[in-house]
Design a protein around this motif. Structure first.
Motif, PDB file in Angstrom:
ATOM      1  N   SER A 172       6.652  -8.280   2.554  1.00 38.56           N
ATOM      2  CA  SER A 172       6.855  -7.627   1.425  1.00 38.56           C
ATOM      3  C   SER A 172       6.655  -5.919   1.572  1.00 38.56           C
ATOM      4  O   SER A 172       5.728  -5.780   2.229  1.00 38.56           O
ATOM      5  CB  SER A 172       6.084  -7.976   0.085  1.00 38.56           C
ATOM      6  N   LEU A 173       7.497  -5.323   0.870  1.00 36.08           N
ATOM      7  CA  LEU A 173       7.452  -3.938   0.719  1.00 36.08           C
ATOM      8  C   LEU A 173       7.667  -3.570  -0.841  1.00 36.08           C
ATOM      9  O   LEU A 173       8.701  -3.405  -1.217  1.00 36.08           O
ATOM     10  CB  LEU A 173       8.279  -3.004   1.619  1.00 36.08           C
ATOM     11  N   TYR A 174       6.755  -3.327  -1.420  1.00 39.81           N
ATOM     12  CA  TYR A 174       6.746  -3.188  -2.782  1.00 39.81           C
ATOM     13  C   TYR A 174       6.901  -1.736  -3.259  1.00 39.81           C
ATOM     14  O   TYR A 174       6.575  -0.953  -2.407  1.00 39.81           O
ATOM     15  CB  TYR A 174       5.600  -3.703  -3.741  1.00 39.81           C
ATOM     16  N   ILE A 175       7.582  -1.406  -4.456  1.00 38.98           N
ATOM     17  CA  ILE A 175       7.757  -0.071  -4.713  1.00 38.98           C
ATOM     18  C   ILE A 175       6.817  -0.019  -6.189  1.00 38.98           C
ATOM     19  O   ILE A 175       7.562  -0.321  -7.343  1.00 38.98           O
ATOM     20  CB  ILE A 175       8.975   0.699  -4.992  1.00 38.98           C
ATOM     21  N   PRO A 176       5.586   0.074  -6.303  1.00 40.07           N
ATOM     22  CA  PRO A 176       4.968  -0.287  -7.365  1.00 40.07           C
ATOM     23  C   PRO A 176       5.121   1.331  -8.449  1.00 40.07           C
ATOM     24  O   PRO A 176       5.544   2.289  -7.945  1.00 40.07           O
ATOM     25  CB  PRO A 176       3.266   0.034  -7.119  1.00 40.07           C
ATOM     26  N   ASP A 177       4.771   1.156  -9.696  1.00 42.08           N
ATOM     27  CA  ASP A 177       4.967   2.410 -10.743  1.00 42.08           C
ATOM     28  C   ASP A 177       4.166   3.215 -10.153  1.00 42.08           C
ATOM     29  O   ASP A 177       4.265   4.405 -10.358  1.00 42.08           O
ATOM     30  CB  ASP A 177       5.052   1.772 -11.947  1.00 42.08           C
ATOM     31  N   LEU A 178       2.962   3.058  -9.865  1.00 45.04           N
ATOM     32  CA  LEU A 178       1.967   4.175  -9.656  1.00 45.04           C
ATOM     33  C   LEU A 178       1.012   3.694  -8.543  1.00 45.04           C
ATOM     34  O   LEU A 178       0.703   2.438  -8.386  1.00 45.04           O
ATOM     35  CB  LEU A 178       1.130   4.508 -10.647  1.00 45.04           C
ATOM     36  N   ALA A 179       0.907   4.279  -7.471  1.00 40.56           N
ATOM     37  CA  ALA A 179      -0.165   4.064  -6.566  1.00 40.56           C
ATOM     38  C   ALA A 179      -1.118   5.102  -6.599  1.00 40.56           C
ATOM     39  O   ALA A 179      -0.743   6.381  -6.395  1.00 40.56           O
ATOM     40  CB  ALA A 179       0.462   3.906  -5.219  1.00 40.56           C
ATOM     41  N   VAL A 180      -2.425   4.903  -6.278  1.00 39.75           N
ATOM     42  CA  VAL A 180      -3.327   5.952  -6.371  1.00 39.75           C
ATOM     43  C   VAL A 180      -4.268   5.689  -4.655  1.00 39.75           C
ATOM     44  O   VAL A 180      -4.463   4.562  -4.677  1.00 39.75           O
ATOM     45  CB  VAL A 180      -4.635   5.604  -7.466  1.00 39.75           C
ATOM     46  N   ALA A 181      -4.214   6.857  -3.980  1.00 42.60           N
ATOM     47  CA  ALA A 181      -4.683   6.547  -2.717  1.00 42.60           C
ATOM     48  C   ALA A 181      -5.171   7.933  -2.461  1.00 42.60           C
ATOM     49  O   ALA A 181      -4.722   8.962  -2.741  1.00 42.60           O
ATOM     50  CB  ALA A 181      -3.553   6.010  -1.691  1.00 42.60           C
ATOM     51  N   PRO A 182      -5.981   7.892  -1.118  1.00 42.11           N
ATOM     52  CA  PRO A 182      -6.589   9.333  -0.713  1.00 42.11           C
ATOM     53  C   PRO A 182      -5.108   9.810  -0.001  1.00 42.11           C
ATOM     54  O   PRO A 182      -4.237   9.527   0.328  1.00 42.11           O
ATOM     55  CB  PRO A 182      -7.499   8.799   0.313  1.00 42.11           C
ATOM     56  N   GLU A 183      -4.981  11.167  -0.033  1.00 43.46           N
ATOM     57  CA  GLU A 183      -3.884  11.853   0.275  1.00 43.46           C
ATOM     58  C   GLU A 183      -3.900  11.839   1.962  1.00 43.46           C
ATOM     59  O   GLU A 183      -2.647  11.523   2.092  1.00 43.46           O
ATOM     60  CB  GLU A 183      -4.232  13.504  -0.045  1.00 43.46           C
ATOM     61  N   ASP A 184      -4.872  11.536   2.419  1.00 41.50           N
ATOM     62  CA  ASP A 184      -4.701  11.620   3.967  1.00 41.50           C
ATOM     63  C   ASP A 184      -4.176   9.815   4.273  1.00 41.50           C
ATOM     64  O   ASP A 184      -3.652   9.898   5.196  1.00 41.50           O
ATOM     65  CB  ASP A 184      -6.012  11.764   4.751  1.00 41.50           C
ATOM     66  N   ALA A 185      -3.961   9.013   3.307  1.00 40.58           N
ATOM     67  CA  ALA A 185      -3.242   7.863   3.481  1.00 40.58           C
ATOM     68  C   ALA A 185      -1.872   7.905   3.918  1.00 40.58           C
ATOM     69  O   ALA A 185      -1.223   7.267   4.401  1.00 40.58           O
ATOM     70  CB  ALA A 185      -3.537   6.883   2.280  1.00 40.58           C
TER      71      ALA A 185
END
Length: 197
Positions: A85-98
């Motif tokens: 799977s490769l999802y396209i979530p409505d919003l993802a919160v992650a560290p910028e360096d990710a």
């Protein structure tokens, strides 16, 4: 939603690479969302106005509490190769360096600190069941499901403590309730002004 089935044995090595290549090459109308859901490339229509209003409200609220080195990414790909799977979530919160990894179009889902999905009529069950299991499997710490199409009326559910492909429900309510998000966010999401579909 349309789907293209891809025949592959596992989501490793060449099979995963081939699946991602098909995803990348899928020609969809502007605004449509192309995802891989358990080995099937899907195309969903653009979200409704109500969906976008909810996303905007959540983005504004989250923006107030994020650390400076974290980002809020609408429609960034989140890969869960172990579930094809490769999802396209409505919003993802992650560290910028990710976002500094080698893949230009997606991140490993597990680097996200929070994923937000807002259901549409055509994908509600996928968000409730399939993606919840995928995000849990990837060990995304928090999954916020805003479900305007829930049987019995619109709901908001915060999932956490992933174990295997299952989350524990941390908080749940209906549109109009407040949902407290724990640290590292530490804020209350007021859903009283969420539009219904």
């Amino acid at each position: 939603m349309s789907a293209l089935t891809v025949d592959h044995a596992t989501a490793s090595g060449h099979e995963w690479d081939g699946l991602v290549r098909i995803w990348q090459e899928t020609d969809a109308p502007e605004g449509c969302r192309v995802e891989i859901i358990e080995g099937i490339v899907t195309v969903a229509p653009p979200p409704s106005k109500a969906h976008n209003k909810i996303a905007s409200k959540v983005i504004r609220r989250l923006s107030d509490v994020l650390p400076d080195d974290w980002g809020l990414y609408p429609t960034l790909g989140a890969a869960v190769p172990s579930r094809d799977s490769l999802y396209i979530p409505d919003l993802a919160v992650a560290p910028e360096d990710a976002l500094d990894g080698e893949d230009d179009e997606y991140i490993p889902a597990g680097v996200a600190e929070l994923i937000v999905e807002i259901t549409s009529k055509s994908n509600a069950n996928t968000d409730r069941i399939t993606k919840a299991a995928g995000y849990a499997k990837a060990r995304v710490p928090l999954y916020l499901l805003i479900d305007g199409w829930a049987p019995g009326g619109p709901t908001v559910t915060l999932y956490g403590e992933p174990k295997g492909d299952v989350y524990r429900v941390l908080r749940a309510g209906k549109f109009g309730d407040v949902i407290d998000l724990p640290d590292p966010f530490g804020f209350t999401l007021d859903t009283s002004d969420f539009p219904t579909q």
